[in-house]
Design a protein around this motif. Structure first.
Motif, PDB file in Angstrom:
ATOM      1  N   GLY A 160      -7.257   3.160  -2.073  1.00 33.45           N
ATOM      2  CA  GLY A 160      -6.314   2.148  -1.615  1.00 33.45           C
ATOM      3  C   GLY A 160      -4.984   2.672  -1.118  1.00 33.45           C
ATOM      4  N   TYR A 161      -4.887   3.969  -0.868  1.00 33.11           N
ATOM      5  CA  TYR A 161      -3.640   4.554  -0.370  1.00 33.11           C
ATOM      6  C   TYR A 161      -3.681   4.685   1.147  1.00 33.11           C
ATOM      7  N   GLU A 162      -2.532   4.551   1.778  1.00 30.16           N
ATOM      8  CA  GLU A 162      -2.403   4.842   3.210  1.00 30.16           C
ATOM      9  C   GLU A 162      -2.086   6.328   3.350  1.00 30.16           C
ATOM     10  N   VAL A 163      -2.858   7.036   4.128  1.00 27.25           N
ATOM     11  CA  VAL A 163      -2.702   8.487   4.251  1.00 27.25           C
ATOM     12  C   VAL A 163      -2.378   8.866   5.682  1.00 27.25           C
ATOM     13  N   VAL A 164      -1.351   9.689   5.835  1.00 29.46           N
ATOM     14  CA  VAL A 164      -1.003  10.266   7.134  1.00 29.46           C
ATOM     15  C   VAL A 164      -1.179  11.777   7.007  1.00 29.46           C
ATOM     16  N   GLN A 165      -2.226  12.317   7.626  1.00 32.89           N
ATOM     17  CA  GLN A 165      -2.467  13.762   7.596  1.00 32.89           C
ATOM     18  C   GLN A 165      -2.268  14.323   8.996  1.00 32.89           C
ATOM     19  N   ASP A 166      -1.276  15.194   9.119  1.00 34.00           N
ATOM     20  CA  ASP A 166      -0.917  15.778  10.413  1.00 34.00           C
ATOM     21  C   ASP A 166      -0.466  17.211  10.175  1.00 34.00           C
ATOM     22  N   ALA A 167      -1.311  18.164  10.544  1.00 34.15           N
ATOM     23  CA  ALA A 167      -0.997  19.568  10.300  1.00 34.15           C
ATOM     24  C   ALA A 167      -0.219  20.205  11.448  1.00 34.15           C
ATOM     25  N   ASP A 168      -0.011  19.457  12.532  1.00 32.15           N
ATOM     26  CA  ASP A 168       0.637  20.036  13.719  1.00 32.15           C
ATOM     27  C   ASP A 168       2.116  19.683  13.841  1.00 32.15           C
TER      28      ASP A 168
ATOM     29  N   THR B  75     -11.384  22.581  -3.301  1.00 36.24           N
ATOM     30  CA  THR B  75     -11.058  22.373  -4.719  1.00 36.24           C
ATOM     31  C   THR B  75      -9.616  21.913  -4.883  1.00 36.24           C
ATOM     32  N   ALA B  76      -8.691  22.584  -4.173  1.00 40.02           N
ATOM     33  CA  ALA B  76      -7.277  22.218  -4.261  1.00 40.02           C
ATOM     34  C   ALA B  76      -7.054  20.805  -3.728  1.00 40.02           C
ATOM     35  N   ALA B  77      -7.768  20.459  -2.638  1.00 40.32           N
ATOM     36  CA  ALA B  77      -7.633  19.116  -2.060  1.00 40.32           C
ATOM     37  C   ALA B  77      -8.134  18.053  -3.032  1.00 40.32           C
ATOM     38  N   ARG B  78      -9.293  18.298  -3.623  1.00 40.99           N
ATOM     39  CA  ARG B  78      -9.861  17.326  -4.559  1.00 40.99           C
ATOM     40  C   ARG B  78      -8.951  17.144  -5.777  1.00 40.99           C
ATOM     41  N   ARG B  79      -8.472  18.271  -6.321  1.00 40.73           N
ATOM     42  CA  ARG B  79      -7.585  18.171  -7.490  1.00 40.73           C
ATOM     43  C   ARG B  79      -6.288  17.456  -7.141  1.00 40.73           C
ATOM     44  N   SER B  80      -5.760  17.714  -5.953  1.00 39.21           N
ATOM     45  CA  SER B  80      -4.522  17.057  -5.534  1.00 39.21           C
ATOM     46  C   SER B  80      -4.697  15.546  -5.507  1.00 39.21           C
ATOM     47  N   ALA B  81      -5.824  15.111  -4.922  1.00 36.62           N
ATOM     48  CA  ALA B  81      -6.083  13.666  -4.840  1.00 36.62           C
ATOM     49  C   ALA B  81      -6.306  13.063  -6.219  1.00 36.62           C
TER      50      ALA B  81
ATOM     51  N   MET C 228       0.848  -1.199   0.000  1.00 41.10           N
ATOM     52  CA  MET C 228       0.000   0.000   0.000  1.00 41.10           C
ATOM     53  C   MET C 228       0.880   1.245   0.000  1.00 41.10           C
ATOM     54  N   LYS C 229       0.655   2.135  -0.950  1.00 43.63           N
ATOM     55  CA  LYS C 229       1.451   3.353  -1.066  1.00 43.63           C
ATOM     56  C   LYS C 229       1.048   4.346   0.028  1.00 43.63           C
ATOM     57  N   LYS C 230       2.081   4.975   0.649  1.00 45.68           N
ATOM     58  CA  LYS C 230       1.838   5.919   1.740  1.00 45.68           C
ATOM     59  C   LYS C 230       1.960   7.361   1.246  1.00 45.68           C
ATOM     60  N   VAL C 231       1.007   8.197   1.659  1.00 50.63           N
ATOM     61  CA  VAL C 231       0.981   9.612   1.275  1.00 50.63           C
ATOM     62  C   VAL C 231       0.985  10.464   2.532  1.00 50.63           C
TER      63      VAL C 231
ATOM     64  N   ALA D  81      -4.355   9.616 -10.524  1.00 52.36           N
ATOM     65  CA  ALA D  81      -4.117   9.469 -11.961  1.00 52.36           C
ATOM     66  C   ALA D  81      -2.635   9.225 -12.255  1.00 52.36           C
ATOM     67  N   TYR D  82      -1.777   9.854 -11.465  1.00 49.88           N
ATOM     68  CA  TYR D  82      -0.331   9.708 -11.659  1.00 49.88           C
ATOM     69  C   TYR D  82       0.119   8.270 -11.385  1.00 49.88           C
ATOM     70  N   PHE D  83      -0.268   7.723 -10.222  1.00 52.51           N
ATOM     71  CA  PHE D  83       0.193   6.389  -9.851  1.00 52.51           C
ATOM     72  C   PHE D  83      -0.592   5.271 -10.531  1.00 52.51           C
ATOM     73  N   ASP D  84      -1.890   5.485 -10.751  1.00 57.89           N
ATOM     74  CA  ASP D  84      -2.717   4.408 -11.299  1.00 57.89           C
ATOM     75  C   ASP D  84      -2.741   4.383 -12.824  1.00 57.89           C
TER      76      ASP D  84
END
Length: 524
Positions: free
Chosen positions: A22-30, A287-293, A1-4, A298-301
């Motif tokens: 199917g991606y593993e996501v680590v979101q931490d703004a602090d 919008t920026a979040a959706r486009r980023s995802a 599983m790819k980590k982001v 699209a890049y990896f898949d």
């Protein structure tokens, strides 16, 4: 599983979309990004906003393949080092254009109606109504400098106020400006006629102190200037000096040298100052979040690299030819008097025709220096369309013995509205980018690197000596010179490489002395 990794306050839709895919996501703004990369060295992608992605960050992520800037500007990412590490970088341009356009209107209304001061004083128990006579935005003349995504969004948002809209975008065709609802004018006209001037140009050397004493002096007493572009576009010292004479010019700004706590240089001169809130809306963030995802998936898949801003050129294409195309674009723009471009026709000879789409971003950079840099071919082609420029690649004639060379024909708007064609051709010889033809002057084979000056004039004896004498008197040495003549027109072209840049005032002095019909400089 790819980590982001998402080390920023980005809307949760990005993490949700990635996890569903199917991606593993680590979101931490602090937690600082530098700490996060130590904890997750196996991350293959990072999505950031203003967080800096340095060589040290990239070196700590051995599996890193992609960095996405959730926004337009990506100067917080070292894209050159990323390319060396075979890491692709993307951005999401246009995601914040509506947000910034709305902020401009909000700032103007807040200033005109004393919103901030009215709130503060009323909370204090005061009643300052008599000191807060307001101004209406309705039917004001608004001058928009820069008609890109944000400028065009602002045009739409202002329509309900029944304004007179003036616009300046040096690289936007006049007809295109009229179509989007703006009257194209010179900068002098825009600053002198507008009640409100709003700036939407990129930062950098080309726009440093762009709005200085000259333009500020033209502004009406009681007018307003809004800077939501980049810090440094307005010469704030010149603004303070003009206001010290008693002239009333309000200054509303949202941009600073650094997006960080601390003293702000603009505070001494700004009437309204905000902490870079332009793109800081839920909708823009979403919008920026959706486009980023979407771009990451699209890049990896799917292997989609269309949004990469630091793309590597394809195998078999000499990077010197890409640089040549940028130089030729710059040369054609300068030789054409820097008039608005309507059409660009390109011809790629020899093996270059196999790679012609890859030249589009580099020609864009030369032709439109304020346009976004580092675009992929499709995005660069779209940028030409947004500027109202027809960009075409022609099929070369097989019987023309030009080798691996490039011809650019620029159609521009002349001063009288007529079309003017400026044509250049160049090639790479022993790794050196050279211009071989400019207009009717063939056989130049002049090295474009360094500092060069160009003069077209009526052919006669003594002109070259005059140019050399003036340069010598100003401590400038000539490293190379070509001066072909054209028997049909009776004109000559002098191209001189100098050991240092030639200042604009000196260039004008030489042009006047030799009665030049064209004079410009290029520095590569």
């Amino acid at each position: 599983m790819k980590k982001v990794l998402i080390p920023t306050k980005l809307a949760g839709v990005a993490a949700s979309m990635l996890q569903t895919a199917g991606y593993e996501v680590v979101q931490d703004a602090d937690t600082p990004l530098a700490e996060q990369v130590k904890q997750h060295p196996d991350a293959v992608a990072v999505i950031v906003r203003s967080e800096k992605v340095t060589p040290e960050i990239m070196d700590s992520l051995s599996s890193l393949k992609l960095v996405i800037r959730a926004g337009a500007g990506y100067d917080n990412i070292d894209i050159v080092y990323a390319r060396k590490k075979d890491i692709d970088v993307m951005n999401t341009p246009g995601a914040n254009s509506n947000a910034v356009a709305e902020e401009v209107i909000a700032m103007v209304l807040a200033h005109f109606r004393h919103i901030v001061q009215g709130d503060l004083t009323t909370r204090q128990g005061l009643w300052e109504k008599k000191n807060m006579m307001g101004t209406e935005l309705t039917r004001k003349t608004v001058g928009i400098v820069g008609l890109g995504n944000i400028g065009r969004s602002l045009v739409k948002r202002l329509q309900g106020f029944e304004p007179t809209l003036l616009g300046y975008d040096h690289f936007l065709a006049k007809q295109r400006a009229l179509i989007i609802g703006v009257t194209p004018v010179s900068l002098e006209e825009l600053f002198s006629q507008s009640d409100i001037v709003t700036l939407h140009v990129p930062g950098g050397p080309a726009t440093k102190n762009m709005v200085g004493k000259e333009f500020l002096s033209l502004m009406k007493d009681g007018s307003v200037i809004v800077n939501c572009s980049r810090y440094g576009v307005v010469d704030e010292e010149a603004l303070a000096a003009i206001r010290a004479t008693g002239k009333k010019i309000a200054y509303l700004t949202d941009v600073h040298p650094q997006d960080a706590p601390g003293d702000k240089p603009s505070a001494a001169v700004a009437d309204l100052i905000l902490p870079h809130l332009g793109a800081n809306t839920k909708e823009a963030n979403l919008t920026a979040a959706r486009r980023s995802a979407e771009q990451l998936i699209a890049y990896f898949d799917e292997g989609d690299t269309s949004c990469v801003v630091n793309a590597e050129f394809p195998s078999g294409l000499n990077p010197a030819h890409l640089r040549l195309s940028m130089m030729l674009g710059t040369l054609a723009r300068k030789a054409g008097g820097e008039q608005a471009i309507r059409r660009i026709d390109c011809t790629f000879y020899g093996d270059l025709k196999l790679f012609r789409k890859w030249f589009t971003p580099h020609i864009l950079e030369g032709a439109l220096p304020n346009a976004e840099k580092g675009l992929m071919p499709a995005a660069a082609d779209q940028s030409f369309k947004e500027h109202g420029i027809v960009f075409k690649a022609r099929e070369p004639k097989d019987d023309v013995p030009y080798g691996d060379s490039i011809t650019l024909d620029f159609m521009t708007e002349g001063h009288g509205g007529e079309s003017v064609c400026t044509s250049v051709r160049g090639l790479v010889a022993e790794g050196v980018p050279m211009v071989s033809r400019l207009g009717n002057f063939n056989g130049l084979y002049f090295d474009l690197r360094g500092h060069s000056i160009f003069f077209r004039y009526a052919d006669r004896p003594g002109v070259i000596a005059c140019i050399a004498s003036v340069l010598s008197d100003n401590g400038i040495n000539i490293d190379n010179i070509v001066a072909p003549g054209d028997s049909v027109s009776g004109e000559a072209l002098a191209v001189l490489k100098t050991n240092k840049p030639v200042a604009d005032d000196l260039l004008k002095m030489i042009a006047s002395a030799i009665e030049a019909r064209m004079a410009f400089s290029v520095d590569f």
